[in-house]
Design a protein around this motif. Structure first.
Motif, mmCIF file in Angstrom:
data_model
loop_
_atom_site.group_PDB
_atom_site.id
_atom_site.type_symbol
_atom_site.label_atom_id
_atom_site.label_comp_id
_atom_site.label_asym_id
_atom_site.label_seq_id
_atom_site.Cartn_x
_atom_site.Cartn_y
_atom_site.Cartn_z
ATOM 1 N N THR A 142 6.407 -22.886 28.647
ATOM 2 C CA THR A 142 7.610 -22.102 28.402
ATOM 3 C C THR A 142 8.511 -22.134 29.629
ATOM 4 O O THR A 142 8.048 -21.927 30.755
ATOM 5 N N ILE A 143 9.802 -22.402 29.411
ATOM 6 C CA ILE A 143 10.768 -22.441 30.510
ATOM 7 C C ILE A 143 11.005 -21.021 31.022
ATOM 8 O O ILE A 143 11.366 -20.113 30.269
ATOM 9 N N MET A 144 10.796 -20.845 32.326
ATOM 10 C CA MET A 144 10.983 -19.536 32.954
ATOM 11 C C MET A 144 12.320 -19.456 33.695
ATOM 12 O O MET A 144 12.892 -18.373 33.845
ATOM 13 N N LYS A 145 12.816 -20.633 34.176
ATOM 14 C CA LYS A 145 14.058 -20.632 34.950
ATOM 15 C C LYS A 145 14.695 -22.018 34.925
ATOM 16 O O LYS A 145 13.995 -23.027 34.998
ATOM 17 N N VAL A 146 16.015 -22.057 34.815
ATOM 18 C CA VAL A 146 16.782 -23.300 34.913
ATOM 19 C C VAL A 146 17.717 -23.152 36.108
ATOM 20 O O VAL A 146 18.607 -22.292 36.108
ATOM 21 N N ASP A 147 17.512 -23.960 37.140
ATOM 22 C CA ASP A 147 18.302 -23.893 38.369
ATOM 23 C C ASP A 147 19.199 -25.125 38.435
ATOM 24 O O ASP A 147 18.803 -26.172 38.955
ATOM 25 N N LYS A 148 20.415 -25.015 37.884
ATOM 26 C CA LYS A 148 21.314 -26.173 37.816
ATOM 27 C C LYS A 148 21.753 -26.679 39.191
ATOM 28 O O LYS A 148 21.821 -27.891 39.401
ATOM 29 N N LYS A 150 20.102 -26.910 41.835
ATOM 30 C CA LYS A 150 19.003 -27.685 42.419
ATOM 31 C C LYS A 150 18.414 -28.711 41.448
ATOM 32 O O LYS A 150 17.433 -29.385 41.761
ATOM 33 N N ASN A 151 19.017 -28.813 40.238
ATOM 34 C CA ASN A 151 18.495 -29.733 39.207
ATOM 35 C C ASN A 151 17.012 -29.487 38.960
ATOM 36 O O ASN A 151 16.226 -30.430 38.845
ATOM 37 N N ALA A 152 16.623 -28.230 38.892
ATOM 38 C CA ALA A 152 15.207 -27.888 38.780
ATOM 39 C C ALA A 152 14.949 -26.996 37.570
ATOM 40 O O ALA A 152 15.804 -26.213 37.151
ATOM 41 N N VAL A 153 13.748 -27.145 37.020
ATOM 42 C CA VAL A 153 13.307 -26.331 35.898
ATOM 43 C C VAL A 153 11.925 -25.784 36.243
ATOM 44 O O VAL A 153 11.053 -26.530 36.700
ATOM 45 N N THR A 154 11.723 -24.500 36.013
ATOM 46 C CA THR A 154 10.415 -23.882 36.235
ATOM 47 C C THR A 154 9.772 -23.619 34.880
ATOM 48 O O THR A 154 10.387 -22.992 34.013
ATOM 49 N N VAL A 155 8.559 -24.141 34.706
ATOM 50 C CA VAL A 155 7.864 -24.056 33.427
ATOM 51 C C VAL A 155 6.518 -23.374 33.634
ATOM 52 O O VAL A 155 5.752 -23.741 34.531
ATOM 53 N N LYS A 156 6.219 -22.399 32.780
ATOM 54 C CA LYS A 156 4.929 -21.726 32.814
ATOM 55 C C LYS A 156 4.013 -22.379 31.789
ATOM 56 O O LYS A 156 4.296 -22.389 30.592
ATOM 57 N N GLY A 157 2.919 -22.948 32.274
ATOM 58 C CA GLY A 157 1.949 -23.578 31.395
ATOM 59 C C GLY A 157 0.779 -22.657 31.127
ATOM 60 O O GLY A 157 0.788 -21.489 31.534
ATOM 61 N N PRO A 158 -0.249 -23.180 30.472
ATOM 62 C CA PRO A 158 -1.403 -22.346 30.141
ATOM 63 C C PRO A 158 -2.220 -21.922 31.360
ATOM 64 O O PRO A 158 -2.924 -20.910 31.321
ATOM 65 N N LEU A 175 18.721 -26.734 28.282
ATOM 66 C CA LEU A 175 17.545 -25.907 28.536
ATOM 67 C C LEU A 175 17.921 -24.465 28.821
ATOM 68 O O LEU A 175 18.884 -24.192 29.546
ATOM 69 N N LYS A 176 17.144 -23.562 28.266
ATOM 70 C CA LYS A 176 17.367 -22.144 28.503
ATOM 71 C C LYS A 176 16.018 -21.447 28.681
ATOM 72 O O LYS A 176 14.999 -21.902 28.163
ATOM 73 N N LYS A 177 16.049 -20.352 29.408
ATOM 74 C CA LYS A 177 14.842 -19.557 29.578
ATOM 75 C C LYS A 177 14.309 -19.147 28.206
ATOM 76 O O LYS A 177 15.050 -18.731 27.336
ATOM 77 N N GLY A 178 13.012 -19.316 28.025
ATOM 78 C CA GLY A 178 12.382 -18.985 26.752
ATOM 79 C C GLY A 178 12.153 -20.182 25.857
ATOM 80 O O GLY A 178 11.331 -20.130 24.944
ATOM 81 N N ASP A 179 12.885 -21.300 26.111
ATOM 82 C CA ASP A 179 12.621 -22.525 25.350
ATOM 83 C C ASP A 179 11.234 -23.041 25.709
ATOM 84 O O ASP A 179 10.711 -22.766 26.797
ATOM 85 N N GLN A 180 10.651 -23.790 24.795
ATOM 86 C CA GLN A 180 9.359 -24.417 25.081
ATOM 87 C C GLN A 180 9.528 -25.914 25.241
ATOM 88 O O GLN A 180 10.421 -26.530 24.636
#
Length: 198
Positions: A142-148, A150-158, A175-180
């Motif tokens: 699940t996407i937790m943060k989109v940092d445009k 820094k061109n970075a995406v934070t994803v929470k896995g299992p 991409l948006k927070k909450g997307d999978q």
């Protein structure tokens, strides 16, 4: 997964510095291409050949010479079937392919999870040693943060949360927070020994 290759013949890493692409090499990620509105895929392959310079049937050791002329001695474990079929002058061929497919799922509801699978195929009795190892890892995060900036995406896995960089900036706009994100990573490593016609 590549450690399982000892059950086939030798580790590809002994033959070429290019081997081990999954261990931190960025070429696969640089090759990612958009394949649909919500999907991206990347694939890369490496082929290596080495000549059998000598064979010690008692110690199960091979001296191999790679394409750069470098020689290396490897010992085939007992799991390698048909070792006695190998002869001086034979060619050891290794093909390594890895692929990565990513699908964005808007506001997905599936649980974050990881599945792994592997398959090993060995040569039949009486044939030259060889075989193939295929391993697949599928994961949903699940996407937790989109940092445009820094061109970075934070994803929470299992099991953990990771931040990764995205080459294609246009992907971030989707991409948006909450997307999978569903990711499928596959490695395939094939080893064969071909007799040289004399």
């Amino acid at each position: 997964m590549k450690a399982q290759l000892c059950g086939l013949l030798v580790a590809a890493a002994l033959l070429s510095p290019q081997a081990g692409l999954a261990q931190g090499d960025s070429q696969l990620y640089d090759s990612m291409q958009r394949t649909g509105p919500q999907t991206m895929e990347g694939t890369q392959a490496v082929e290596v050949e080495a000549e059998v310079i000598s064979v010690n049937k008692k110690t199960r050791e091979l001296v191999l010479k790679n394409e750069d002329g470098e020689k290396v001695t490897v010992k085939a474990p007992p799991e390698v079937r048909n070792f006695n079929q190998i002869s001086k002058g034979d060619m050891l061929k290794i093909r390594y392919v890895e692929s990565l497919a990513v699908e964005i799922k808007k506001k997905g509801t599936a649980d974050n999870m990881t599945n792994t699978s592997s398959e090993i195929v060995r040569s039949k009795e009486g044939q030259k040693p060889g075989g193939m190892v295929v391993g697949t890892v599928s994961a949903i995060g699940t996407i937790m943060k989109v940092d445009k900036p820094k061109n970075a995406v934070t994803v929470k896995g299992p099991q953990r949360t990771v931040t990764f960089h995205v080459q294609d900036k246009s992907v971030l706009d989707q991409l948006k927070k909450g997307d999978q994100i569903e990711v499928k990573y596959t490695e395939a490593l094939a080893v064969s020994i071909d007799s040289v016609k004399r």
